[in-house]
Write a protein that holds these residues in place. Sequence first.
Motif, PDB file in Angstrom:
ATOM      1  N   ILE A 250       0.756  49.160 -28.913  1.00 12.69           N
ATOM      2  CA  ILE A 250       0.099  48.225 -27.912  1.00 12.69           C
ATOM      3  C   ILE A 250      -1.472  48.628 -27.678  1.00 12.69           C
ATOM      4  N   ALA A 251      -1.765  49.977 -27.825  1.00 21.44           N
ATOM      5  CA  ALA A 251      -3.091  50.184 -27.441  1.00 21.44           C
ATOM      6  C   ALA A 251      -4.041  49.669 -28.901  1.00 21.44           C
ATOM      7  N   ARG A 252      -3.275  50.011 -30.139  1.00 19.34           N
ATOM      8  CA  ARG A 252      -4.120  49.635 -31.218  1.00 19.34           C
ATOM      9  C   ARG A 252      -4.397  48.160 -31.366  1.00 19.34           C
ATOM     10  N   ILE A 253      -3.595  47.408 -30.748  1.00 21.65           N
ATOM     11  CA  ILE A 253      -3.720  45.766 -30.818  1.00 21.65           C
ATOM     12  C   ILE A 253      -4.616  45.298 -29.775  1.00 21.65           C
ATOM     13  N   TYR A 254      -4.262  45.986 -28.455  1.00 17.35           N
ATOM     14  CA  TYR A 254      -5.146  45.350 -27.404  1.00 17.35           C
ATOM     15  C   TYR A 254      -6.586  45.736 -27.298  1.00 17.35           C
ATOM     16  N   GLN A 255      -6.641  47.210 -27.258  1.00 17.80           N
ATOM     17  CA  GLN A 255      -7.926  47.947 -26.853  1.00 17.80           C
ATOM     18  C   GLN A 255      -9.105  47.089 -27.855  1.00 17.80           C
ATOM     19  N   PRO A 256      -9.090  47.086 -29.227  1.00 17.15           N
ATOM     20  CA  PRO A 256     -10.268  46.518 -29.680  1.00 17.15           C
ATOM     21  C   PRO A 256     -10.443  45.002 -29.110  1.00 17.15           C
ATOM     22  N   LYS A 257      -9.682  44.280 -29.060  1.00 15.51           N
ATOM     23  CA  LYS A 257      -9.793  43.012 -28.346  1.00 15.51           C
ATOM     24  C   LYS A 257     -10.258  42.940 -26.731  1.00 15.51           C
ATOM     25  N   ARG A 258      -9.679  44.057 -26.060  1.00 18.75           N
ATOM     26  CA  ARG A 258     -10.303  44.056 -24.854  1.00 18.75           C
ATOM     27  C   ARG A 258     -11.818  44.696 -24.529  1.00 18.75           C
ATOM     28  N   TYR A 259     -12.101  45.380 -25.671  1.00 17.46           N
ATOM     29  CA  TYR A 259     -13.586  45.884 -25.269  1.00 17.46           C
ATOM     30  C   TYR A 259     -14.497  45.133 -25.811  1.00 17.46           C
ATOM     31  N   ALA A 260     -14.126  44.014 -26.659  1.00 15.45           N
ATOM     32  CA  ALA A 260     -14.946  43.077 -27.072  1.00 15.45           C
ATOM     33  C   ALA A 260     -15.317  42.024 -26.060  1.00 15.45           C
ATOM     34  N   LEU A 261     -14.417  41.780 -24.856  1.00 18.80           N
ATOM     35  CA  LEU A 261     -14.737  40.957 -23.775  1.00 18.80           C
ATOM     36  C   LEU A 261     -15.847  41.837 -22.856  1.00 18.80           C
ATOM     37  N   SER A 262     -17.063  40.841 -22.568  1.00 16.43           N
ATOM     38  CA  SER A 262     -17.886  41.326 -21.859  1.00 16.43           C
ATOM     39  C   SER A 262     -17.835  40.644 -20.271  1.00 16.43           C
ATOM     40  N   PRO A 263     -18.092  41.317 -19.337  1.00 18.20           N
ATOM     41  CA  PRO A 263     -18.005  40.514 -18.021  1.00 18.20           C
ATOM     42  C   PRO A 263     -19.499  39.800 -17.632  1.00 18.20           C
ATOM     43  N   LYS A 264     -20.478  40.147 -18.396  1.00 16.63           N
ATOM     44  CA  LYS A 264     -21.672  39.654 -18.217  1.00 16.63           C
ATOM     45  C   LYS A 264     -21.809  38.124 -19.211  1.00 16.63           C
ATOM     46  N   THR A 265     -22.229  37.093 -18.462  1.00 17.65           N
ATOM     47  CA  THR A 265     -22.550  35.967 -19.241  1.00 17.65           C
ATOM     48  C   THR A 265     -23.862  35.723 -19.946  1.00 17.65           C
ATOM     49  N   THR A 266     -23.700  35.141 -20.984  1.00 16.37           N
ATOM     50  CA  THR A 266     -24.954  34.972 -21.729  1.00 16.37           C
ATOM     51  C   THR A 266     -25.907  33.701 -21.614  1.00 16.37           C
ATOM     52  N   ILE A 267     -25.381  32.853 -20.860  1.00 13.63           N
ATOM     53  CA  ILE A 267     -26.186  31.234 -20.757  1.00 13.63           C
ATOM     54  C   ILE A 267     -27.389  31.727 -20.036  1.00 13.63           C
ATOM     55  N   THR A 268     -28.365  31.131 -20.590  1.00  7.55           N
ATOM     56  CA  THR A 268     -29.945  31.280 -20.208  1.00  7.55           C
ATOM     57  C   THR A 268     -30.315  29.741 -20.253  1.00  7.55           C
ATOM     58  N   LEU A 269     -31.562  29.827 -19.795  1.00  4.91           N
ATOM     59  CA  LEU A 269     -32.107  28.351 -19.499  1.00  4.91           C
ATOM     60  C   LEU A 269     -32.095  27.709 -20.945  1.00  4.91           C
ATOM     61  N   ALA A 270     -32.257  28.199 -21.974  1.00  6.99           N
ATOM     62  CA  ALA A 270     -32.239  27.632 -23.332  1.00  6.99           C
ATOM     63  C   ALA A 270     -31.040  27.060 -23.633  1.00  6.99           C
ATOM     64  N   HIS A 271     -30.037  27.245 -23.018  1.00 12.14           N
ATOM     65  CA  HIS A 271     -28.796  26.510 -23.244  1.00 12.14           C
ATOM     66  C   HIS A 271     -28.767  25.234 -22.625  1.00 12.14           C
ATOM     67  N   LEU A 272     -29.361  25.026 -21.538  1.00  9.25           N
ATOM     68  CA  LEU A 272     -29.569  23.844 -20.743  1.00  9.25           C
ATOM     69  C   LEU A 272     -30.694  22.885 -21.787  1.00  9.25           C
ATOM     70  N   LEU A 273     -31.626  23.552 -22.254  1.00 11.52           N
ATOM     71  CA  LEU A 273     -32.492  22.611 -22.834  1.00 11.52           C
ATOM     72  C   LEU A 273     -31.879  22.288 -24.070  1.00 11.52           C
ATOM     73  N   ALA A 274     -30.912  22.865 -24.837  1.00 12.84           N
ATOM     74  CA  ALA A 274     -30.406  22.491 -25.914  1.00 12.84           C
ATOM     75  C   ALA A 274     -28.967  21.626 -25.789  1.00 12.84           C
ATOM     76  N   ALA A 275     -28.607  21.602 -24.670  1.00  8.01           N
ATOM     77  CA  ALA A 275     -27.429  20.892 -24.426  1.00  8.01           C
ATOM     78  C   ALA A 275     -27.386  19.397 -24.509  1.00  8.01           C
ATOM     79  N   ARG A 276     -26.566  19.096 -25.103  1.00  7.58           N
ATOM     80  CA  ARG A 276     -26.435  17.374 -25.569  1.00  7.58           C
ATOM     81  C   ARG A 276     -25.435  16.609 -24.673  1.00  7.58           C
ATOM     82  N   GLU A 277     -25.478  15.534 -24.600  1.00 10.59           N
ATOM     83  CA  GLU A 277     -24.805  14.493 -23.555  1.00 10.59           C
ATOM     84  C   GLU A 277     -23.381  14.815 -23.523  1.00 10.59           C
ATOM     85  N   ASP A 278     -22.614  15.133 -24.589  1.00  9.81           N
ATOM     86  CA  ASP A 278     -21.354  15.490 -24.882  1.00  9.81           C
ATOM     87  C   ASP A 278     -20.953  16.600 -24.153  1.00  9.81           C
TER      88      ASP A 278
END
Length: 334
Positions: A250-278
Amino acid sequence: MRRPEPGPELSMEGDVLDTLEALGYDGPLLEEQALIKAVESGLSSPEFSELCIWLGSQIKPLCDLEESISSTAGSEDIESFQLEISGFLKELSCPYSTLISGDIKDRLKKKDDCLKLLLFLSTELQALRILQKKKLKGSQLDKNNEIYQEVQAICDTLCLPKSTTSDIPVVLSHVESKMKDILSKVQNNHIGKPLLKADLSPEQAEQLERINDALCCEYECRRRMLMKRLDVTVQSFGWSDRAKVKTDDIARIYQPKRYALSPKTTITLAHLLAAREDLSKIIRTSSGSTREKTTCAINKVCDLLSVESRLEREVFVPWLCSQIFFFPLFKACF
């Protein structure tokens, strides 16, 4: 301002006067005779006490101290004032033992001890200001380096040659020319219309940055909650007798995927400027097209997870499981 004549008996007074002047102090004790008279009187001198208070008020915000030196209401508060100074000096790790040990009433009776106090506080403030200035300068350089690295990453993506200049506006002009050249070779609707059509003023951009910071804090709190619930859910898989012998799997399967998750978001104002209508199209999380991509075998054992609501059973758990490729872990447990 007249300086004392050179001599061993006046060297400390001269050092104090020079340091106070360099710090921008403009009080009455910048005069030689006034300083000598004040240190001879010690805490009985209002000017001496006010100078100590000023130095303490300048030092405290620079190193986030708990202790402070506050103003006195009269001669009856001299002992309390001495206690405040002693606590303040101890927190600053003052090297003068005569100022932080012994009878509290005798610590600032001598002229030399008063001079030592002023010299220590003034030089400490001087050092803290130098460190603060270096820190601010370093943070600005780091910010500039980060911006330059981002711009350089754009150039690498567009296959632009390495720029011979570090002037960011010049590099951005090359990026703009390259983008116009690329866009001229594709269909008009290839990228789509921007979601934000208005030009932002500097004030609006700053306001959007503040809004984004507030949203990022809120999203971080939610992401931490989801990750904690994920950890608890995985721990519950290990309660069965069959799963206890597969803890390492369980640890071998779960831990690598768990550590890849970050609580911090990476959304910035640049994402808003690059966003399209869809991006503004709203899709229900319970719609058929969405559920086709979030269903997994673990849905069959949702009741074992003690999920409290129908929304969590049908949406949260399948989505969470599919996001981290939970099925191999599920097979290892059961």
